[in-house]
Design an enzyme around this catalytic site. Structure first.
Site, PDB file in Angstrom:
ATOM      1  N   HIS A 134      31.721  46.430  76.549  1.00  0.00           N
ATOM      2  CA  HIS A 134      32.812  46.886  75.680  1.00  0.00           C
ATOM      3  C   HIS A 134      32.421  48.199  74.984  1.00  0.00           C
ATOM      4  O   HIS A 134      33.248  49.103  74.837  1.00  0.00           O
ATOM      5  CB  HIS A 134      33.114  45.842  74.600  1.00  0.00           C
ATOM      6  CG  HIS A 134      33.527  44.494  75.122  1.00  0.00           C
ATOM      7  ND1 HIS A 134      32.718  43.392  75.008  1.00  0.00           N
ATOM      8  CD2 HIS A 134      34.655  44.079  75.759  1.00  0.00           C
ATOM      9  CE1 HIS A 134      33.345  42.336  75.533  1.00  0.00           C
ATOM     10  NE2 HIS A 134      34.515  42.723  76.003  1.00  0.00           N
ATOM     11  N   MET A 145      38.892  40.813  74.286  1.00  0.00           N
ATOM     12  CA  MET A 145      39.056  39.469  73.726  1.00  0.00           C
ATOM     13  C   MET A 145      37.931  39.184  72.722  1.00  0.00           C
ATOM     14  O   MET A 145      37.687  38.033  72.374  1.00  0.00           O
ATOM     15  CB  MET A 145      39.062  38.418  74.838  1.00  0.00           C
ATOM     16  CG  MET A 145      40.214  38.649  75.831  1.00  0.00           C
ATOM     17  SD  MET A 145      40.769  37.168  76.671  1.00  0.00           S
ATOM     18  CE  MET A 145      39.302  36.704  77.572  1.00  0.00           C
ATOM     19  N   HIS A 149      30.082  43.241  73.665  1.00  0.00           N
ATOM     20  CA  HIS A 149      28.734  43.492  74.186  1.00  0.00           C
ATOM     21  C   HIS A 149      28.682  44.933  74.689  1.00  0.00           C
ATOM     22  O   HIS A 149      29.662  45.689  74.536  1.00  0.00           O
ATOM     23  CB  HIS A 149      28.388  42.479  75.285  1.00  0.00           C
ATOM     24  CG  HIS A 149      29.422  42.364  76.368  1.00  0.00           C
ATOM     25  ND1 HIS A 149      29.723  43.402  77.217  1.00  0.00           N
ATOM     26  CD2 HIS A 149      30.254  41.344  76.721  1.00  0.00           C
ATOM     27  CE1 HIS A 149      30.660  43.023  78.069  1.00  0.00           C
ATOM     28  NE2 HIS A 149      31.009  41.783  77.779  1.00  0.00           N
ATOM     29  N   GLN A 162      41.919  43.278  87.755  1.00  0.00           N
ATOM     30  CA  GLN A 162      42.687  43.556  86.535  1.00  0.00           C
ATOM     31  C   GLN A 162      42.959  45.057  86.406  1.00  0.00           C
ATOM     32  O   GLN A 162      44.086  45.477  86.105  1.00  0.00           O
ATOM     33  CB  GLN A 162      41.904  43.044  85.326  1.00  0.00           C
ATOM     34  CG  GLN A 162      42.397  43.529  83.982  1.00  0.00           C
ATOM     35  CD  GLN A 162      41.632  42.878  82.842  1.00  0.00           C
ATOM     36  OE1 GLN A 162      41.788  41.699  82.578  1.00  0.00           O
ATOM     37  NE2 GLN A 162      40.783  43.632  82.169  1.00  0.00           N
ATOM     38  N   SER A 205      31.229  38.275  78.043  1.00  0.00           N
ATOM     39  CA  SER A 205      31.205  37.440  76.833  1.00  0.00           C
ATOM     40  C   SER A 205      30.850  36.006  77.192  1.00  0.00           C
ATOM     41  O   SER A 205      30.223  35.293  76.423  1.00  0.00           O
ATOM     42  CB  SER A 205      32.568  37.470  76.142  1.00  0.00           C
ATOM     43  OG  SER A 205      32.942  38.795  75.852  1.00  0.00           O
TER      44      SER A 205
HETATM   45  P1  AMP Z   1      37.202  41.073  77.843  1.00  0.00           P
HETATM   46  O1  AMP Z   1      36.885  41.092  76.383  1.00  0.00           O
HETATM   47  O2  AMP Z   1      36.284  40.244  78.649  1.00  0.00           O
HETATM   48  O3  AMP Z   1      38.658  40.794  78.109  1.00  0.00           O
HETATM   49  O4  AMP Z   1      36.956  42.552  78.367  1.00  0.00           O
HETATM   50  C1  AMP Z   1      37.564  43.648  77.755  1.00  0.00           C
HETATM   51  C2  AMP Z   1      37.347  44.874  78.599  1.00  0.00           C
HETATM   52  O5  AMP Z   1      35.952  45.126  78.745  1.00  0.00           O
HETATM   53  C3  AMP Z   1      37.913  44.698  80.014  1.00  0.00           C
HETATM   54  O6  AMP Z   1      38.527  45.905  80.419  1.00  0.00           O
HETATM   55  C4  AMP Z   1      36.679  44.404  80.824  1.00  0.00           C
HETATM   56  O7  AMP Z   1      36.788  44.794  82.176  1.00  0.00           O
HETATM   57  C5  AMP Z   1      35.646  45.241  80.111  1.00  0.00           C
HETATM   58  N1  AMP Z   1      34.300  44.725  80.401  1.00  0.00           N
HETATM   59  C6  AMP Z   1      33.879  43.442  80.306  1.00  0.00           C
HETATM   60  N2  AMP Z   1      32.598  43.328  80.714  1.00  0.00           N
HETATM   61  C7  AMP Z   1      32.208  44.575  81.093  1.00  0.00           C
HETATM   62  C8  AMP Z   1      31.001  45.117  81.632  1.00  0.00           C
HETATM   63  N3  AMP Z   1      29.916  44.367  81.856  1.00  0.00           N
HETATM   64  N4  AMP Z   1      30.965  46.437  81.906  1.00  0.00           N
HETATM   65  C9  AMP Z   1      32.041  47.232  81.683  1.00  0.00           C
HETATM   66  N5  AMP Z   1      33.209  46.770  81.180  1.00  0.00           N
HETATM   67  C10 AMP Z   1      33.295  45.465  80.891  1.00  0.00           C
END
Ligand code: AMP
Length: 288
Positions: A37, A30, A34, A153, A186
């Protein structure tokens, strides 16, 4: 890095790669990228000829009272990170193109979507599964990368891919944390410095659970009790749920016999944070 906004253009690009027998790795996000990602992007680069990062704040996974409108949107910064990481394509569709006026179709992974976060965010995982299914159909990845940070998820997406015979391998990568243990997110951008320190207690509680399991304490009620006691020391943190569940069906476990997911959702002020660890009976980290 090439930025593609159009769905047909993205499909065309994916089709061309397929013809050349070159593999595609997809990292759905999304945005507000960081180090969490980035770890997914780096793994995708290792495994595939081309890497597609999708950036899409998916409205249908947010509840009416949630932060869809104010979710951080920093496309220029994200594009810079993607360029630096050698991403080939940023797929950046609009909400209008993803969900046309007459949009009618949703994907629901039953049972797994209804407990843990699903109990408090009705419709959330249906929104996630639907968007991810669409992204798979658009980017046609050979492999797709998800973080264990969002363990439920990951379990749901794996089940969806299996049940619907999707020709994609789901890879789940470890949670990337700040120095104080706080899982990167995020949404951490909303936290003050003080709140960030408070939030570190969430991982401390997970770590405590792990040390208890290592010592052979297998009664989940005891482990949860000890975690609650630790967290209750800080009045700024309010637990929403704290559960120890089976990795396959995500149902609560009373005595640890094999691998478990220990998951927490908690509020710091208005902000809801989630975190988890996945460990075997010896307290060793494993994957979902
Ligand atoms: P999001 O942008 O929050 O929807 O996350 C996108 C992807 O990055 C999802 O598969 C999350 O599980 C993964 N993600 C988010 N935060 C972390 C983290 N701290 N460590 C590893 N993967 C992450």
């Amino acid at each position: 890095v090439k930025i593609i906004r159009s769905i047909p253009k993205m499909q065309e690009y994916a089709r061309a790669l397929k013809k050349q027998k070159r593999s595609i790795g997809l990292v759905p996000t999304m945005g507000a990228l960081h180090a969490g990602h980035i770890s997914l992007i780096r793994q995708a680069r290792k495994d595939n000829a081309k890497v597609v990062v999708s950036i899409f704040v998916n409205p249908i996974q947010f509840g009416p009272q949630e932060d869809f409108k104010k979710y951080p949107r920093v496309f220029a910064q994200d594009a810079k990170i993607c360029r630096h990481e050698g991403v080939d394509i940023i797929f950046y569709p609009s909400v209008k193109d993803m969900y046309k006026n007459n949009y009618r179709t949703y994907v629901f992974v039953e049972k797994l979507s209804q407990n843990l976060c699903g109990a408090f965010r009705p419709g959330h995982f249906q929104g996630v599964a639907t968007a991810v299914n669409k992204l798979f159909n658009i980017a046609q990845p050979d492999r797709a990368y998800f973080g264990q940070k969002d363990a439920q998820q990951a379990v749901i997406i794996k089940k969806m891919a299996e049940d619907l015979n999707m020709p994609v391998e789901i890879k789940v990568m470890p949670t990337v944390r700040a120095n104080n243990g706080l899982a990167l997110s995020s949404r951490n951008a909303y936290l003050s410095e003080g709140a960030r320190q408070d939030a570190a207690l969430i991982y401390e509680a997970l770590d405590l659970a792990r040390s208890l399991i290592k010592k052979g304490d297998y009664k989940t009620a005891d482990i949860i009790g000890a975690m609650q006691k630790l967290i209750s020391k800080n009045k700024n943190i309010k637990i929403q749920y704290l559960l120890i569940v089976d990795l396959k069906d995500l149902k609560p476990i009373y005595r640890i016999k094999s691998g478990v997911l220990i998951a927490i959702a908690a509020f710091i002020g208005e902000l809801r944070l989630i975190d988890n660890i996945v460990v075997d009976r010896k307290g060793r980290f494993i994957s979902v």
